[in-house]
Design an enzyme around this catalytic site. Structure first.
Site, PDB file in Angstrom:
ATOM      1  N   ASP A 196      -8.367  18.557 -29.440  1.00  0.00           N
ATOM      2  CA  ASP A 196      -8.367  17.829 -28.281  1.00  0.00           C
ATOM      3  C   ASP A 196      -7.523  18.470 -27.286  1.00  0.00           C
ATOM      4  O   ASP A 196      -6.590  18.997 -27.434  1.00  0.00           O
ATOM      5  CB  ASP A 196      -7.427  16.568 -28.540  1.00  0.00           C
ATOM      6  CG  ASP A 196      -7.883  15.196 -27.645  1.00  0.00           C
ATOM      7  OD1 ASP A 196      -8.823  15.059 -27.091  1.00  0.00           O
ATOM      8  OD2 ASP A 196      -6.432  15.154 -27.052  1.00  0.00           O
ATOM      9  N   GLU A 246     -11.827  21.173 -26.904  1.00  0.00           N
ATOM     10  CA  GLU A 246     -12.154  20.691 -25.676  1.00  0.00           C
ATOM     11  C   GLU A 246     -11.137  21.276 -24.693  1.00  0.00           C
ATOM     12  O   GLU A 246      -9.848  21.019 -24.580  1.00  0.00           O
ATOM     13  CB  GLU A 246     -11.568  19.118 -25.744  1.00  0.00           C
ATOM     14  CG  GLU A 246     -11.962  18.326 -24.455  1.00  0.00           C
ATOM     15  CD  GLU A 246     -11.395  17.076 -24.325  1.00  0.00           C
ATOM     16  OE1 GLU A 246     -11.895  16.220 -23.553  1.00  0.00           O
ATOM     17  OE2 GLU A 246     -10.202  16.763 -25.015  1.00  0.00           O
ATOM     18  N   HIS A 320     -16.995  10.103 -25.716  1.00  0.00           N
ATOM     19  CA  HIS A 320     -16.463   8.677 -25.736  1.00  0.00           C
ATOM     20  C   HIS A 320     -15.692   8.585 -24.415  1.00  0.00           C
ATOM     21  O   HIS A 320     -15.242   7.674 -24.300  1.00  0.00           O
ATOM     22  CB  HIS A 320     -15.540   8.550 -26.925  1.00  0.00           C
ATOM     23  CG  HIS A 320     -14.365   9.756 -26.926  1.00  0.00           C
ATOM     24  ND1 HIS A 320     -14.780  11.051 -27.254  1.00  0.00           N
ATOM     25  CD2 HIS A 320     -13.059   9.772 -26.544  1.00  0.00           C
ATOM     26  CE1 HIS A 320     -13.783  11.736 -27.197  1.00  0.00           C
ATOM     27  NE2 HIS A 320     -12.732  10.975 -26.825  1.00  0.00           N
ATOM     28  N   ASP A 321     -15.672   9.829 -23.604  1.00  0.00           N
ATOM     29  CA  ASP A 321     -15.077   9.825 -22.361  1.00  0.00           C
ATOM     30  C   ASP A 321     -15.843  10.112 -20.900  1.00  0.00           C
ATOM     31  O   ASP A 321     -15.659   9.766 -19.997  1.00  0.00           O
ATOM     32  CB  ASP A 321     -14.287  10.948 -22.171  1.00  0.00           C
ATOM     33  CG  ASP A 321     -13.041  11.061 -23.183  1.00  0.00           C
ATOM     34  OD1 ASP A 321     -12.634  10.152 -23.549  1.00  0.00           O
ATOM     35  OD2 ASP A 321     -12.780  12.223 -23.419  1.00  0.00           O
TER      36      ASP A 321
HETATM   37  C1  GLC Z   1      -9.274  14.083 -24.315  1.00  0.00           C
HETATM   38  C2  GLC Z   1      -9.900  12.914 -25.337  1.00  0.00           C
HETATM   39  C3  GLC Z   1      -9.630  11.647 -24.445  1.00  0.00           C
HETATM   40  C4  GLC Z   1      -8.239  11.186 -24.605  1.00  0.00           C
HETATM   41  C5  GLC Z   1      -7.635  12.728 -23.898  1.00  0.00           C
HETATM   42  C6  GLC Z   1      -6.172  12.549 -24.460  1.00  0.00           C
HETATM   43  O1  GLC Z   1      -9.833  14.220 -23.344  1.00  0.00           O
HETATM   44  O2  GLC Z   1     -11.257  12.820 -25.564  1.00  0.00           O
HETATM   45  O3  GLC Z   1     -10.478  10.616 -25.194  1.00  0.00           O
HETATM   46  O4  GLC Z   1      -7.947  10.204 -23.771  1.00  0.00           O
HETATM   47  O5  GLC Z   1      -7.821  13.821 -24.497  1.00  0.00           O
HETATM   48  O6  GLC Z   1      -5.647  12.773 -25.915  1.00  0.00           O
END
Ligand code: GLC
Length: 549
Positions: A196, A246, A320-321
């Site tokens: 993440d 990510e 999911h975002d």
């Molecule tokens: C990433 C996740 C997201 C989360 C963020 C903080 O972007 O995909 O859902 O809110 O990190 O952990």
């Protein structure tokens, strides 16, 4: 061939996937119960978003214990059962490692709060006056990125919610703790990891105000990021597992380094530049129709750049975002099926590893909520208030959320036309989209021509034709914003992918030799129309042509 190039990953948001015990929240057993469906689709890996104990302020991205399962989702035995059952079907489980921050309920933070200096150094605490945060940095969920702890007389950094405290990766003890977590899950039989917001973990040595922005330029792809990733991968021996980072607001050069096999960092990267082409002035909360030319150019830059630098892309539209892609770039109405299929082909045949987010394969749409009470996501609730403070009316703010909220993708998976869309027998933690009676898995499986059937074909094709995983990419029709066209080449083989991005029929210049090519895939039945040197493409048509000399 690298083991991940011909693979397809399916992302599961467990809370919304399938509820096996009727409490309205999806769970791990629910995933095990749906393995046949996933195996039939043909995917190789399942990436599960966090299932660890958490106060759920950010739906599990606020982890309170990295090495256990939240009772909301089941027990450790359930996960082990899932890992084994999936493996029997040739599917690997990938877990989500949230290593930039922990929940403030994590024992480390609790000890820090109790005054333990060792644990304060696990986080980023700074002395300061209650009315003066150490810097002017902004949280990604709105408001200051610093929170004052009266008891300690110190501020702590949180790039996300106030309950998500950033870890101090410059502290070797923190790095060792996180390696233990990776080893723990590896030993349980997990086959890969998603990391993440991993390009935010390395903070600058000195914290200073940002007079040009929200602070991100100081910590994005930060000073020691490559060193820390190499160390994590080396010391946990995950070089041969599938890993995806990510990468928030990242650069091409950094992504090449993150994913070039010679660097021994990660298998591949998510970047989000192509999903900002409908942000007005780069602001997520200002609506604008998608800039198709910008979209084309971004794909081209990243595809060619990663190819030249030996990097590897994670290919995706949805997660999911992100709001649902058919609602965003396709059509929810007359061309729902065609546009969903075109968007799938467009991305799956690029150079990289495709990701499918649950429900994308049946063309799930945004739910079009009209009441703020329907939203649950922390970011949406914060920004609703910010938009009102900025002078928007409630109706205007709701319009923005309807297009941009992360809840758009989090509505329960639509399995059937039954109550709660067959997601649960007891309820749904988040309101469903109204269209579940038409758009659902049961209906898709009964229709040979469904969006699902098309995704299945795309996955199968990737296994049959090595050119999809291995071929070089070249772009065609670069100046035409209506069509996204490219060619893949590999040895004597050639693949041509034509996608009409619009709801109108269009005509593009064509190469005569295409007449002899085989149509591998398309989203309209019947012949394709190549006349002289022109190709006609119907609304949202995609056409995949193939030739082996
Ligand atoms: C990433 C996740 C997201 C989360 C963020 C903080 O972007 O995909 O859902 O809110 O990190 O952990």
């Amino acid at each position: 061939m690298a083991y991940f190039k011909d693979k397809v990953v399916y992302q599961i948001y467990p809370k919304s996937f399938y509820d096996s015990n009727g409490d309205g929240v999806g769970d791990i057993r629910g995933i095990t119960l749906k393995l046949d469906y996933l195996a039939d689709l043909g995917v190789d890996y399942l990436w599960l978003t966090p299932v660890f104990p958490s106060p759920q302020k950010d739906n599990g991205y606020d982890v309170a214990d990295y090495c256990a399962i939240d009772p909301l989702f089941g027990r450790m035995e359930d996960l082990q059962e899932l890992i084994a059952a999936a493996e029997n079907k040739g599917i690997g489980i990938m877990l989500d490692m949230v290593f930039n921050h922990t929940s403030t309920e994590h024992i480390w933070f609790q000890k820090a709060l109790a005054g333990d200096l060792k644990y304060q150094d696990y986080y980023i605490f700074r002395e300061g006056k209650p009315d003066q945060p150490p810097t002017n940095w902004q949280s990604k969920f709105g408001g200051s990125a610093w929170e004052y702890e009266k008891k300690l007389g110190k501020w702590y950094l949180h790039l996300f919610d106030v309950t998500q405290a950033d870890l101090n990766w410059d502290n070797p003890a923190v790095r060792e703790e996180l390696k233990k977590v990776v080893r723990f899950w590896k030993q349980k039989g997990v086959k890969g990891f998603r990391f993440d917001v991993v390009n935010l973990i390395s903070k600058p040595a000195v914290f200073e105000n940002d007079d040009q922005g929200d602070g991100r330029r100081f910590y994005t792809d930060g000073p020691n990021i490559h060193e820390y990733l190499k160390e994590l991968v080396r010391d946990t021996q995950i070089e041969d597992m599938v890993t995806v980072g990510e990468m928030s607001s990242t650069t091409l050069d950094n992504c090449i380094r993150y994913s070039d096999p010679a660097e021994k960092e990660l298998s591949m990267c998510f970047n989000f530049h192509h999903l900002k082409v409908d942000y007005k002035n780069g602001n997520k909360w200002e609506l604008m129709p998608a800039d198709r030319m910008a979209l084309k150019q971004l794909f081209e830059t990243w595809q060619i750049g990663m190819q030249n630098g030996n990097g590897w892309n994670a290919l995706f539209w949805c997660n999911h975002d992100q709001p649902r892609i058919v609602s965003r770039l396709g059509s929810e109405g007359d061309y729902h099926k065609q546009s969903a299929k075109m968007l799938a082909a467009m991305i799956h045949l690029l150079r990289g590893t495709p990701y499918i987010y649950q429900g994308e394969e049946i063309g799930m749409t945004n739910p079009h909520y009209t009441d703020i009470a329907q939203y649950l996501d922390v970011e949406s609730l914060n920004y609703y208030q910010i938009l009102l403070q900025e002078g928007k009316t409630a109706q205007q703010a709701l319009q923005v959320l309807a297009a941009r909220s992360r809840d758009n993708s989090r509505t329960p998976m639509q399995w059937s036309a039954a109550e709660f869309a067959g997601f649960s027998e007891g309820g749904a933690w988040l309101s469903l989209a109204d269209n579940y009676q038409q758009i659902n898995v049961e209906a898709a499986l009964a229709d040979e021509d469904s969006i699902y059937a098309f995704y299945r074909k795309l996955i199968k094709l990737r296994k049959e034709k090595q050119i999809i995983a291995e071929g070089e990419i070249h772009f065609l029709e670069k100046m035409n914003s209506e069509v996204f066209a490219y060619q893949r080449t590999w040895g004597d083989e050639e693949l041509v992918v034509l996608n009409n991005l619009t709801a109108e029929a269009i005509t593009i210049p064509a190469q005569l030799k295409w007449q002899d090519y085989e149509k591998l895939l398309g989203n309209y039945a019947g012949d394709w129309s190549l006349t002289a040197d022109k190709m006609m493409l119907k609304p949202y048509e995609c056409l995949v042509l193939y030739q082996a000399k």
